[in-house]
Scaffold this motif. Structure first.
Motif, mmCIF file in Angstrom:
data_model
loop_
_atom_site.group_PDB
_atom_site.id
_atom_site.type_symbol
_atom_site.label_atom_id
_atom_site.label_comp_id
_atom_site.label_asym_id
_atom_site.label_seq_id
_atom_site.Cartn_x
_atom_site.Cartn_y
_atom_site.Cartn_z
ATOM 1 N N ASN A 46 0.815 -1.214 0.000
ATOM 2 C CA ASN A 46 0.000 0.000 0.000
ATOM 3 C C ASN A 46 0.847 1.262 0.000
ATOM 4 N N TYR A 47 1.714 1.374 -0.949
ATOM 5 C CA TYR A 47 2.524 2.581 -1.007
ATOM 6 C C TYR A 47 1.698 3.670 -1.692
ATOM 7 N N LYS A 48 2.235 4.915 -1.672
ATOM 8 C CA LYS A 48 1.461 6.015 -2.257
ATOM 9 C C LYS A 48 1.263 5.825 -3.757
ATOM 10 N N GLU A 65 12.539 -0.770 -3.014
ATOM 11 C CA GLU A 65 13.191 -0.848 -1.704
ATOM 12 C C GLU A 65 12.847 -2.171 -1.020
ATOM 13 N N HIS A 66 11.571 -2.572 -1.129
ATOM 14 C CA HIS A 66 11.188 -3.845 -0.513
ATOM 15 C C HIS A 66 11.901 -5.015 -1.199
ATOM 16 N N VAL A 67 12.010 -4.923 -2.530
ATOM 17 C CA VAL A 67 12.732 -5.964 -3.270
ATOM 18 C C VAL A 67 14.157 -6.060 -2.705
ATOM 19 N N THR A 68 14.776 -4.886 -2.511
ATOM 20 C CA THR A 68 16.141 -4.866 -1.974
ATOM 21 C C THR A 68 16.169 -5.460 -0.563
ATOM 22 N N LYS A 69 15.157 -5.108 0.250
ATOM 23 C CA LYS A 69 15.107 -5.623 1.628
ATOM 24 C C LYS A 69 15.066 -7.152 1.634
ATOM 25 N N VAL A 70 14.238 -7.709 0.746
ATOM 26 C CA VAL A 70 14.119 -9.174 0.687
ATOM 27 C C VAL A 70 15.468 -9.785 0.290
ATOM 28 N N LYS A 97 6.172 -8.444 11.805
ATOM 29 C CA LYS A 97 5.855 -7.268 10.987
ATOM 30 C C LYS A 97 4.992 -7.640 9.794
ATOM 31 N N HIS A 98 5.260 -8.796 9.203
ATOM 32 C CA HIS A 98 4.466 -9.209 8.047
ATOM 33 C C HIS A 98 3.050 -9.613 8.442
ATOM 34 N N GLN A 99 2.923 -10.154 9.643
ATOM 35 C CA GLN A 99 1.564 -10.460 10.124
ATOM 36 C C GLN A 99 0.805 -9.151 10.255
HETATM 37 C C1 HEM Z 1 4.172 -12.178 -0.170
HETATM 38 C C2 HEM Z 1 5.246 -11.808 0.393
HETATM 39 C C3 HEM Z 1 5.531 -10.464 1.001
HETATM 40 C C4 HEM Z 1 4.795 -9.322 1.039
HETATM 41 C C5 HEM Z 1 3.408 -9.056 0.433
HETATM 42 C C6 HEM Z 1 5.565 -8.354 1.818
HETATM 43 C C7 HEM Z 1 5.137 -7.077 2.136
HETATM 44 C C8 HEM Z 1 5.802 -6.211 2.964
HETATM 45 C C9 HEM Z 1 5.306 -4.921 3.389
HETATM 46 C C10 HEM Z 1 3.962 -4.325 2.963
HETATM 47 C C11 HEM Z 1 6.244 -4.380 4.208
HETATM 48 C C12 HEM Z 1 6.165 -3.024 4.932
HETATM 49 C C13 HEM Z 1 6.546 -1.895 4.017
HETATM 50 C C14 HEM Z 1 7.987 -1.946 3.550
HETATM 51 O O1 HEM Z 1 8.915 -2.000 4.393
HETATM 52 O O2 HEM Z 1 8.187 -1.968 2.344
HETATM 53 C C15 HEM Z 1 7.355 -5.305 4.286
HETATM 54 C C16 HEM Z 1 8.529 -5.090 4.974
HETATM 55 C C17 HEM Z 1 9.642 -5.888 4.891
HETATM 56 N N1 HEM Z 1 9.732 -7.094 4.231
HETATM 57 FE FE1 HEM Z 1 8.244 -7.998 3.207
HETATM 58 N N2 HEM Z 1 6.744 -8.925 2.184
HETATM 59 C C18 HEM Z 1 6.770 -10.208 1.710
HETATM 60 C C19 HEM Z 1 7.768 -11.135 1.880
HETATM 61 C C20 HEM Z 1 9.000 -10.871 2.432
HETATM 62 C C21 HEM Z 1 10.066 -11.826 2.563
HETATM 63 C C22 HEM Z 1 9.985 -13.301 2.128
HETATM 64 C C23 HEM Z 1 11.099 -11.165 3.133
HETATM 65 C C24 HEM Z 1 12.472 -11.669 3.490
HETATM 66 C C25 HEM Z 1 12.886 -12.893 3.359
HETATM 67 C C26 HEM Z 1 10.676 -9.790 3.375
HETATM 68 C C27 HEM Z 1 11.463 -8.800 3.919
HETATM 69 C C28 HEM Z 1 10.998 -7.586 4.381
HETATM 70 C C29 HEM Z 1 11.782 -6.639 5.173
HETATM 71 C C30 HEM Z 1 13.259 -6.799 5.585
HETATM 72 C C31 HEM Z 1 10.920 -5.580 5.503
HETATM 73 C C32 HEM Z 1 11.243 -4.359 6.352
HETATM 74 C C33 HEM Z 1 10.835 -4.634 7.787
HETATM 75 C C34 HEM Z 1 11.149 -3.480 8.714
HETATM 76 O O3 HEM Z 1 10.625 -2.390 8.500
HETATM 77 O O4 HEM Z 1 11.905 -3.700 9.666
HETATM 78 N N3 HEM Z 1 9.398 -9.649 2.936
HETATM 79 N N4 HEM Z 1 7.053 -6.426 3.538
#
Ligand code: HEM
Length: 159
Positions: A46-48, A65-70, A97-99
């Motif tokens: 839900n980004y802007k 950024e999220h792609v990079t985070k993953v 956080k994801h929950q």
């Molecule tokens: C269907 C899968 C996923 C969805 C829909 C999802 C969605 C999101 C959303 C909405 C956020 C919060 C906004 C943001 O930081 O961009 C977030 C944060 C994050 N996600 Fe995901 N995510 C998914 C899977 C994953 C996976 C598999 C990983 C890592 C293995 C991951 C790593 C992260 C990280 C590192 C953050 C930042 C958390 C923080 O703020 O400390 N995500 N994700």
């Protein structure tokens, strides 16, 4: 947490060596595949910017950024293969956080499928059955820790 075999670790490290240097392009291949497998996941971002549409979402800075985070989490796991336990608290918190943002644990498995697809595209003939299994073993450990955090957050909310 579960342990990986020495062979698994070698296969993961060798294959990540070049992929890890180009995280964003490989992450984009992975997320493009993710949205093919489950387009409904787009609505969780839900980004802007308009993340209801795949091309717009994939080019939005917040999404990239999220792609990079993953990819950074995957990189951290690859760099801690001998000591994945050291990431347990971080992954637990990440699951929480994801929950909180509405991601279901089943969707982590779809990300796993997308990860394997990206590896297959990038590694070509290097993508063997043993390599696939090694990555699956590592990803399963990561997701198990995230899922524990996810469940704890859920419990907390229903109390
Ligand atoms: C269907 C899968 C996923 C969805 C829909 C999802 C969605 C999101 C959303 C909405 C956020 C919060 C906004 C943001 O930081 O961009 C977030 C944060 C994050 N996600 Fe995901 N995510 C998914 C899977 C994953 C996976 C598999 C990983 C890592 C293995 C991951 C790593 C992260 C990280 C590192 C953050 C930042 C958390 C923080 O703020 O400390 N995500 N994700």
């Amino acid at each position: 947490m579960e342990k990986l075999s020495g062979k698994d670790k070698e296969l993961i490290r060798d294959s990540w060596e070049s992929l890890g240097k180009n995280k964003v392009p490989h992450g984009i291949v992975m997320f493009t595949r993710l949205f093919e497998l489950d387009p409904a996941l787009l609505t969780l971002f839900n980004y802007k910017t308009n993340c209801g549409v795949v091309p717009e979402c994939l080019s939005s800075p917040e999404f990239l950024e999220h792609v990079t985070k993953v990819m950074v989490v995957i990189d951290a796991a690859v760099n801690h293969l001998d000591d994945l336990d050291s990431l347990a608290d971080f992954l637990l918190n990440l699951g929480r956080k994801h929950q909180a943002v509405g991601v279901k644990t089943q969707s982590f498995a779809v990300v796993g499928e997308a990860l394997l697809y990206m590896l297959q595209c990038s590694l070509g003939t290097g993508y063997t059955a043993a390599l696939r299994q090694a990555w699956l073993n590592m990803y399963t450990i990561v997701v198990a820790a995230m899922s524990r955090g996810w469940a704890k957050n859920g419990e907390h909310k229903s109390n």
